[in-house]
Design a protein around this motif. Sequence first.
Motif, PDB file in Angstrom:
ATOM      1  N   PRO A  67     -44.118 -27.017   7.576  1.00 29.18           N
ATOM      2  CA  PRO A  67     -45.072 -26.734   8.644  1.00 29.18           C
ATOM      3  C   PRO A  67     -44.392 -26.538  10.005  1.00 29.18           C
ATOM      4  CG  PRO A  67     -45.671 -28.764   7.457  1.00 29.18           C
ATOM      5  CD  PRO A  67     -44.324 -28.344   6.970  1.00 29.18           C
ATOM      6  N   GLY A  68     -44.951 -25.691  10.819  1.00 26.82           N
ATOM      7  CA  GLY A  68     -44.438 -25.479  12.167  1.00 26.82           C
ATOM      8  C   GLY A  68     -45.334 -24.520  12.922  1.00 26.82           C
ATOM      9  N   THR A  69     -45.852 -24.949  14.049  1.00 28.62           N
ATOM     10  CA  THR A  69     -46.733 -24.101  14.848  1.00 28.62           C
ATOM     11  C   THR A  69     -45.937 -22.924  15.412  1.00 28.62           C
ATOM     12  OG1 THR A  69     -47.832 -26.140  15.521  1.00 28.62           O
ATOM     13  CG2 THR A  69     -48.388 -24.150  16.763  1.00 28.62           C
ATOM     14  N   THR A 101     -47.959 -22.669  10.431  1.00 29.03           N
ATOM     15  CA  THR A 101     -48.391 -23.622   9.403  1.00 29.03           C
ATOM     16  C   THR A 101     -49.460 -23.098   8.447  1.00 29.03           C
ATOM     17  OG1 THR A 101     -47.971 -25.323  11.050  1.00 29.03           O
ATOM     18  CG2 THR A 101     -49.190 -26.005   9.084  1.00 29.03           C
ATOM     19  N   LYS A 108     -41.802 -21.320  11.253  1.00 27.52           N
ATOM     20  CA  LYS A 108     -41.810 -20.880  12.636  1.00 27.52           C
ATOM     21  C   LYS A 108     -40.432 -20.343  12.984  1.00 27.52           C
ATOM     22  CE  LYS A 108     -41.945 -23.782  16.026  1.00 27.52           C
ATOM     23  NZ  LYS A 108     -42.561 -24.769  16.920  1.00 27.52           N
ATOM     24  N   SER A 129     -45.812 -24.414  21.680  1.00 25.35           N
ATOM     25  CA  SER A 129     -45.554 -25.621  20.894  1.00 25.35           C
ATOM     26  C   SER A 129     -44.145 -25.551  20.290  1.00 25.35           C
ATOM     27  CB  SER A 129     -46.618 -25.737  19.790  1.00 25.35           C
ATOM     28  OG  SER A 129     -46.696 -27.052  19.302  1.00 25.35           O
ATOM     29  N   SER A 130     -43.147 -25.285  21.111  1.00 23.54           N
ATOM     30  CA  SER A 130     -41.785 -25.080  20.609  1.00 23.54           C
ATOM     31  C   SER A 130     -40.763 -25.507  21.647  1.00 23.54           C
ATOM     32  CB  SER A 130     -41.542 -23.602  20.284  1.00 23.54           C
ATOM     33  OG  SER A 130     -42.472 -23.151  19.325  1.00 23.54           O
ATOM     34  N   THR A 177     -48.560 -30.828  13.479  1.00 23.70           N
ATOM     35  CA  THR A 177     -48.955 -29.492  13.047  1.00 23.70           C
ATOM     36  C   THR A 177     -50.323 -29.496  12.358  1.00 23.70           C
ATOM     37  OG1 THR A 177     -47.502 -29.989  11.182  1.00 23.70           O
ATOM     38  CG2 THR A 177     -46.668 -28.481  12.835  1.00 23.70           C
ATOM     39  N   GLY A 193     -51.771 -26.626  17.609  1.00 25.39           N
ATOM     40  CA  GLY A 193     -50.522 -27.378  17.687  1.00 25.39           C
ATOM     41  C   GLY A 193     -50.585 -28.461  18.738  1.00 25.39           C
TER      42      GLY A 193
END
Lengths: 587, 195
Positions: free
Chosen positions: A27-29, A32, A74, A109-110, A454, B41
Motif C-alpha cells: 500500500p502507498g498513497t 493503494t 506509489k 502524502s509523500s 493508507t 491518505g
Amino acid sequence: MKKLMTGNEALAYGAYLSGVRVGAAYPGTPSTEIMENFARYPGVFAEWAPNEKVAMDVGIGAAYAGSRAMVSMKHVGLNVAADSLFYAVYTGLKGGLVIACADDPGMHSSQNEQDNRNYAKFAKLPMLEPADSEECKQFMGIALEMSEAFDTPVIVRTVTRISHSSSPVEILEDGPPPPPEDLPLYERNPLKCVMVPANARQRHPVIEEKIKKLADYAETIAINRIEPGDDSLGIVASGSVYQYAREVFPNATFLKLGMVYPLPQKLIKEFASRVKTVVVIEELDPFFEEHIRLMGIEVKGKDIFPMIGEFSPSLIHQCALEAGLIDAPAVEAEAAATAPAVELPIRPPILCPGCGHRGMFHVLRETGVLVLGDIGCYTLGFAPPLSAMHTCGCMGASIGVAHGVAKAGVKDRIVAVIGDSTFFHSGIHPLIDVLYNESNITVIIADNSVTAMTGHQQHPGTGITLQKKTTHAVDLEKLVRSIGYNLVDVVDPYNLEKFEEVLENHLNSGKPSVIISKRPCVLYTKEKRTPPQVNADECTNCGTCLDLGCSPLMQEENNVSIDPMLCNGCGLCVQVCPVEAIVHEVN
Amino acid sequence: MEKIDFLMAGVGGQGTILASNILAEVGLELGYDVKKAEVHGMAQRGGTVESHIRWGDKVYAPVAIQGDVDYLLGFEMLEAGRWPAFIKKDAVVIVNRYRIPPPSVNLGKARYPREEELDSLLKSAASRVFWINATEKAKELGNPAVIGVVMLGALSSLVGGEESAWLNVIKRMVPERFVDLNLKAFEAGRQIQLA
C-alpha cells in the motif's frame, strides 16, 4: 453503461478485463486502491506483499509462468522495487507484466516528488500515462498487449489527480478471457532468465534494439495523437496536465501523448512543423522538453511553468498569462481586493483521538531521548506539541539511521521508532545489523496491528490476507527474539507509567533491545470508551493535558474542556492531569 | 457550455468523501459529464480535506478553476473560510455551523475566527451565504455521520434536478441498513429554509 470510477478503480477494472490473474502490491498513497479493487474481482489472486520489491518479484514470477500480472505501488515504492524492475527488463517475460505506479506531485502524502517518467528511460522500458479513468481502463489492456508483443514489462504511470479523481468509465458486457484449462509446464529458458554476466551481455543489445522498435511503434499507436485546433499555438501534454491545459487553451492544437516513453520523434517533428509555437506543459521534470530540444526543435516549457509542485488549471492559466500566451485572466478577480483580512489557523493532520502512538510519544518527549523515525501515521509525532521525532526519510530508515548515529557517537540516548507494517516492509534487515554490528539502541515497534495511514490494509502480522482469507500471522515478539534479541517487552502505550518504566529499563540496560508498543488502531477497531469529564472547579488550566496534542481537548477561558463527540475515551489526559481534574465517570 | 462546479471543504473524518461520491453520481444520473477530485491518505487524519465535483456538457479537469466555483459546501466553519478565492461572485455558499478547532487553537496559540468574521469573509466573495445547523440535525436523527447528506439535502433544493435522482443515488450508494437514516437526513436538509 457508464459508471463513475476513480483512476485506481479503473486500472483494476482494466487489469481484470485484460485477463490479469496475479496481482501484488504494497500500500502507498495514492496507489493503494488499485490492488484493493483488483482483489475483489472473481478468479484473481491478489496480495499485499511485505514491500514493493517482493511485490515486483511476485509479478515477475507470475509473468514468467505465463500469466498476465500486475504490480502496483506509489512512486517511491518503485525505488524499493527498482532492482527487480531492471532485471525484468533484461530477461523479459512470458505473460504480460504491468507496473501501475502513481506519482504524487505536490506531495499530498509523500516524502518527495520524484518524477517516475525518468525510470522508463533509466530502466529502458515503455511507459503509458492515462489522462482519465476511461483511459486508465483502456491503457491497462494496451500495456499488457505491448508487454507481450515486445517481451518487456510496461509501466502505467498515474499521478494523484488521476488515481484519486473519478470520471465515467464504459462498463463492458464481456468479462475477461477464460483462464487456461490445464496448468502449463514452466518454460525453462536459463540463457534468457539467468542474468549471469555472460547471459546479461547477450541481453543488453536486445534491450537497446527493443527500445528502438518501441519508438517506431509509438509513431503509430493511437494514444499518441495530434488534436487539431488553431495552429498558432501547439501544446504538448500528457495525463492530468493534458486535461488542465484543455481547460486553459480550448482552441490550441494539441499533441496528446498517451505513451510517454519512448517518444515518437516523427510525430513530434510533424507537430512542430505544423504549429507556430511549441509549448510543453508537464509537471515536475522537463522530461518531454529535454527530449524535444535534443531533436533540435525550439520549445517553451520550464521557462514558463514550474518544476516544483502540482499543477492545476488555475496555475497553468496564471503562468500562460504572465508569459503572454493568453491575454485575459480566467475570471475577474475582484474578491481578493475586497476580502476582509481574517487570519485562518492552519489545520495539519494530527494523531487521532485514542491513538496509541500518542502515549508512546508523550513518554518519549518526557524522557528527552533522540528519536529516529519512520513512515506511517506515527510520523505525525514529530509535530508540536508532541515533538518527539527527529528524522524520517523513507520506509525502514529509522533503525539503520539510529545505528549510524550510535556508531558516530552522541551524548543522547537513542531510540528508533518504526510501525508494524513498516517493520515488515524493511525493518528486519537493519534490526539484524544492530545486533550483528553491536550498537546499544532501543527499537520501538509501534504496533497498531494494521497498515493504518493508507487506510487499514492487512500485513504479514495481521493473520488476514488482502482477499480476506485467514492465514499465518507472523508474531513480532517471536520474530525479534529469533534474531537474537533477549531484552524484548510488549507494552500498552495507554499505560504511561508502565511504558516509562519499561523504556527507562531498556535505555539503562546497555544493550540493544526492542519494545513492542502494542495498541490496535482505534479507527480500525472502532473501539470507543466513555469520554472522561473535566471538573471545572479543580482544573487550573495549566495546559499539561493539551501537550498531548489531542483534538477533543480545548482550552477555554478558565479551564480545559473535552468535546465528547471527538473524544475516544483513551484516558491519557486523565493520567497526565497533575491535579486530577479530569475523571472517568464513576459508575 | 453548461457547467456546475461544487467544492466541499471539511475536516478529515467528517464524511466529505461519501457526500462527494453521491453528488458526483447525481450529476451522472442527471445526464452530465462528471469529474471529481479529492485527496486521500495523510489528509484523513484530522487535516483539511477538499473535494471538487464538476458537472458539465464536457468536463476536462477534475479540479475547478479558481474564481469559477458555483457552490461551496463548508462542513466546518473554518474550512469554509479557506476558499473565497475559488468561488464566483454569484456562487452559493452553505456552511455548517460547527467548529472543530485545529491544534494551534486548542493550545491557545491561535484564535478561531468568529462566525461574523467568516461570514463577512465569505460574503465578500459570494452573494449568497447560508448558515445551517447540519451537525445538530444529524444528531437529532441519532447519527452525526449523516451531516454530509443533510448538507446535500439543503443543496439539492437550490441545484434542482428531479428529487428522485438524488434519492435513487442515495439508495444505491449507502449500505442498506443506513438507507432510511440517510433518506431522513436528506429530507431534513431539504426542509431547511435557506435565507
